[in-house]
Scaffold this active site. Structure first.
Site, PDB file in Angstrom:
ATOM      1  N   ASN A   9     101.082   4.067  -4.376  1.00 63.76           N
ATOM      2  CA  ASN A   9     102.082   3.524  -5.297  1.00 63.76           C
ATOM      3  C   ASN A   9     102.193   4.441  -6.526  1.00 63.76           C
ATOM      4  O   ASN A   9     101.282   4.532  -7.338  1.00 63.76           O
ATOM      5  CB  ASN A   9     101.641   2.099  -5.694  1.00 63.76           C
ATOM      6  CG  ASN A   9     102.613   1.417  -6.625  1.00 63.76           C
ATOM      7  OD1 ASN A   9     103.220   2.043  -7.482  1.00 63.76           O
ATOM      8  ND2 ASN A   9     102.757   0.110  -6.460  1.00 63.76           N
ATOM      9  N   LYS A  12     101.694   2.771 -10.001  1.00 66.68           N
ATOM     10  CA  LYS A  12     100.286   2.520 -10.327  1.00 66.68           C
ATOM     11  C   LYS A  12      99.598   3.837 -10.683  1.00 66.68           C
ATOM     12  O   LYS A  12      98.812   3.898 -11.629  1.00 66.68           O
ATOM     13  CB  LYS A  12      99.550   1.919  -9.115  1.00 66.68           C
ATOM     14  CG  LYS A  12      99.767   0.450  -8.906  1.00 66.68           C
ATOM     15  CD  LYS A  12      98.775  -0.014  -7.833  1.00 66.68           C
ATOM     16  CE  LYS A  12      99.108  -1.383  -7.315  1.00 66.68           C
ATOM     17  NZ  LYS A  12      98.168  -1.804  -6.257  1.00 66.68           N
ATOM     18  N   ASP A  69      93.889  -3.555  -6.744  1.00 64.48           N
ATOM     19  CA  ASP A  69      94.687  -4.556  -6.038  1.00 64.48           C
ATOM     20  C   ASP A  69      95.133  -5.551  -7.097  1.00 64.48           C
ATOM     21  O   ASP A  69      94.332  -5.989  -7.928  1.00 64.48           O
ATOM     22  CB  ASP A  69      93.905  -5.264  -4.923  1.00 64.48           C
ATOM     23  CG  ASP A  69      94.875  -5.978  -3.992  1.00 64.48           C
ATOM     24  OD1 ASP A  69      95.628  -5.281  -3.271  1.00 64.48           O
ATOM     25  OD2 ASP A  69      94.925  -7.224  -4.013  1.00 64.48           O
ATOM     26  N   SER A  70      96.413  -5.832  -7.089  1.00 66.98           N
ATOM     27  CA  SER A  70      96.957  -6.589  -8.205  1.00 66.98           C
ATOM     28  C   SER A  70      98.067  -7.509  -7.736  1.00 66.98           C
ATOM     29  O   SER A  70      98.519  -7.423  -6.596  1.00 66.98           O
ATOM     30  CB  SER A  70      97.475  -5.622  -9.270  1.00 66.98           C
ATOM     31  OG  SER A  70      98.247  -4.605  -8.682  1.00 66.98           O
ATOM     32  N   TYR A 153     107.331  -6.868 -10.615  1.00 69.04           N
ATOM     33  CA  TYR A 153     107.789  -8.098 -11.268  1.00 69.04           C
ATOM     34  C   TYR A 153     107.919  -7.948 -12.790  1.00 69.04           C
ATOM     35  O   TYR A 153     108.127  -8.940 -13.487  1.00 69.04           O
ATOM     36  CB  TYR A 153     106.804  -9.241 -10.947  1.00 69.04           C
ATOM     37  CG  TYR A 153     106.700  -9.571  -9.467  1.00 69.04           C
ATOM     38  CD1 TYR A 153     107.572 -10.481  -8.863  1.00 69.04           C
ATOM     39  CD2 TYR A 153     105.733  -8.973  -8.664  1.00 69.04           C
ATOM     40  CE1 TYR A 153     107.478 -10.793  -7.511  1.00 69.04           C
ATOM     41  CE2 TYR A 153     105.628  -9.264  -7.305  1.00 69.04           C
ATOM     42  CZ  TYR A 153     106.502 -10.171  -6.739  1.00 69.04           C
ATOM     43  OH  TYR A 153     106.414 -10.474  -5.392  1.00 69.04           O
ATOM     44  N   ASP A 154     107.794  -6.724 -13.317  1.00 70.21           N
ATOM     45  CA  ASP A 154     107.776  -6.528 -14.774  1.00 70.21           C
ATOM     46  C   ASP A 154     108.996  -7.130 -15.478  1.00 70.21           C
ATOM     47  O   ASP A 154     108.863  -7.691 -16.562  1.00 70.21           O
ATOM     48  CB  ASP A 154     107.698  -5.030 -15.122  1.00 70.21           C
ATOM     49  CG  ASP A 154     106.274  -4.499 -15.086  1.00 70.21           C
ATOM     50  OD1 ASP A 154     105.327  -5.303 -15.124  1.00 70.21           O
ATOM     51  OD2 ASP A 154     106.111  -3.267 -15.012  1.00 70.21           O
ATOM     52  N   LYS A 174     102.963  -1.407 -22.744  1.00 72.03           N
ATOM     53  CA  LYS A 174     102.504  -2.121 -21.541  1.00 72.03           C
ATOM     54  C   LYS A 174     101.019  -1.857 -21.312  1.00 72.03           C
ATOM     55  O   LYS A 174     100.243  -2.788 -21.102  1.00 72.03           O
ATOM     56  CB  LYS A 174     103.320  -1.709 -20.300  1.00 72.03           C
ATOM     57  CG  LYS A 174     102.794  -2.392 -19.042  1.00 72.03           C
ATOM     58  CD  LYS A 174     103.538  -2.074 -17.755  1.00 72.03           C
ATOM     59  CE  LYS A 174     102.811  -2.719 -16.572  1.00 72.03           C
ATOM     60  NZ  LYS A 174     103.405  -2.428 -15.271  1.00 72.03           N
ATOM     61  N   ARG A 180      96.280  -4.178 -15.825  1.00 66.21           N
ATOM     62  CA  ARG A 180      95.720  -2.909 -15.330  1.00 66.21           C
ATOM     63  C   ARG A 180      95.071  -2.145 -16.481  1.00 66.21           C
ATOM     64  O   ARG A 180      94.010  -1.532 -16.301  1.00 66.21           O
ATOM     65  CB  ARG A 180      96.838  -2.081 -14.652  1.00 66.21           C
ATOM     66  CG  ARG A 180      96.338  -0.854 -13.905  1.00 66.21           C
ATOM     67  CD  ARG A 180      97.387  -0.297 -12.961  1.00 66.21           C
ATOM     68  NE  ARG A 180      97.745  -1.272 -11.939  1.00 66.21           N
ATOM     69  CZ  ARG A 180      98.876  -1.973 -11.936  1.00 66.21           C
ATOM     70  NH1 ARG A 180      99.798  -1.791 -12.845  1.00 66.21           N
ATOM     71  NH2 ARG A 180      99.092  -2.878 -10.985  1.00 66.21           N
TER      72      ARG A 180
HETATM   73  P1  IMP Z   1      99.135  -4.278  -4.070  1.00 66.46           P
HETATM   74  O1  IMP Z   1      98.094  -4.248  -5.150  1.00 66.46           O
HETATM   75  O2  IMP Z   1      99.401  -2.941  -3.497  1.00 66.46           O
HETATM   76  O3  IMP Z   1      98.860  -5.339  -3.063  1.00 66.46           O
HETATM   77  O4  IMP Z   1     100.529  -4.651  -4.745  1.00 66.46           O
HETATM   78  C1  IMP Z   1     100.593  -5.399  -5.887  1.00 66.46           C
HETATM   79  C2  IMP Z   1     102.013  -5.911  -6.108  1.00 66.46           C
HETATM   80  O5  IMP Z   1     101.949  -6.782  -7.259  1.00 66.46           O
HETATM   81  C3  IMP Z   1     102.997  -4.806  -6.485  1.00 66.46           C
HETATM   82  O6  IMP Z   1     103.720  -4.347  -5.380  1.00 66.46           O
HETATM   83  C4  IMP Z   1     103.908  -5.516  -7.473  1.00 66.46           C
HETATM   84  O7  IMP Z   1     104.887  -6.233  -6.798  1.00 66.46           O
HETATM   85  C5  IMP Z   1     102.977  -6.509  -8.144  1.00 66.46           C
HETATM   86  N1  IMP Z   1     102.409  -5.920  -9.367  1.00 66.46           N
HETATM   87  C6  IMP Z   1     101.133  -5.465  -9.557  1.00 66.46           C
HETATM   88  N2  IMP Z   1     101.011  -4.937 -10.774  1.00 66.46           N
HETATM   89  C7  IMP Z   1     102.211  -5.039 -11.354  1.00 66.46           C
HETATM   90  C8  IMP Z   1     102.688  -4.625 -12.626  1.00 66.46           C
HETATM   91  O8  IMP Z   1     101.990  -4.025 -13.447  1.00 66.46           O
HETATM   92  N3  IMP Z   1     103.981  -4.906 -12.861  1.00 66.46           N
HETATM   93  C9  IMP Z   1     104.780  -5.551 -11.979  1.00 66.46           C
HETATM   94  N4  IMP Z   1     104.400  -5.916 -10.774  1.00 66.46           N
HETATM   95  C10 IMP Z   1     103.099  -5.672 -10.465  1.00 66.46           C
END
Ligand code: IMP
Length: 199
Positions: A9, A12, A69-70, A153-154, A174, A180
């Site tokens: 990503n 990220k 993972d977020s 989703y920001d 941010k 994060r």
């Molecule tokens: P994963 O960690 O790859 O499973 O994806 C986490 C998902 O959560 C991302 O694709 C976003 O949709 C959302 N997400 C995680 N961090 C953020 C952020 O900082 N801003 C907005 N959306 C986030």
């Protein structure tokens, strides 16, 4: 110190670099290291999925790897989309905009809009050692999308104490308050302790 960043990503990766590189932590993404793979995120917690991603990148490169993972937890939806944030619509080919549209639809007419972003950072070393750190950012889901910065989703999330969505904040703003940002600052502190304990 150099770490492999276990993520494909780009958003990220940018945030990791903005936060960790000034602290002397060099990041090489798994893609830059020549490893192109996706990990099945089969865990039921952010921590479990972060471990799966970091472990896979460490095994593929033979070097210490760090992952995030977020996701977004919405109280009125029982914590959804949570660990499923990246695949909330259930269709791999859908976009962030599709996922936000579904979330807005599921919250139509709902007044209780409390939510939080969560980030679980995991670093796995070749000797099996693991460092975990977690950060959260409390806030609420906006009535409509606003702002162009950030990702995911920001543009529909208003952090506590803010009138603007996360997507209306600069990268510096941010990172100073985000899930994060908090998790990575805690991780950097733990990594320093770990490295010092080694000596
Ligand atoms: P994963 O960690 O790859 O499973 O994806 C986490 C998902 O959560 C991302 O694709 C976003 O949709 C959302 N997400 C995680 N961090 C953020 C952020 O900082 N801003 C907005 N959306 C986030």
């Amino acid at each position: 110190m150099k770490l492999i960043l276990a993520s494909n990503n780009a958003h990220k990766a940018r945030e990791f670099r903005e936060i960790l590189e000034p602290m002397g932590i060099e990041l090489v993404t798994q893609g830059e290291a020549g490893c192109n793979f996706e990990v099945d995120e089969t865990g039921e917690t952010f921590e479990a999925n972060a471990f799966l991603k970091a472990e896979a990148a460490m095994k593929a490169t033979g070097e210490a790897a760090v992952s995030d993972d977020s996701g977004l937890e919405v109280d009125a939806l029982g914590g959804a989309p949570g660990v499923h944030s990246a695949r909330y619509t259930g269709r791999h080919e859908d976009s962030d905009a599709d996922r936000r549209a579904l979330l807005m639809k599921n919250l139509a007419g709902v007044e209780q809009r409390a939510a939080r972003f969560v980030s679980a950072i995991c670093c796995v070393f070749p000797n099996g050692d693991v460092i975990n750190a977690r950060g959260t950012c409390e806030g609420r889901i906006a009535e409509y999308e606003k702002g162009e910065n950030g990702f995911g989703y920001d543009c529909m999330f208003i952090p506590e104490g803010e009138g603007r969505t996360m997507a209306e904040l600069s990268a510096e703003e941010k990172n100073a308050i985000s899930h994060r940002g908090s998790a990575l600052r805690e991780f950097a502190r733990l990594l320093k302790e770990y490295n010092n304990a080694d000596k």
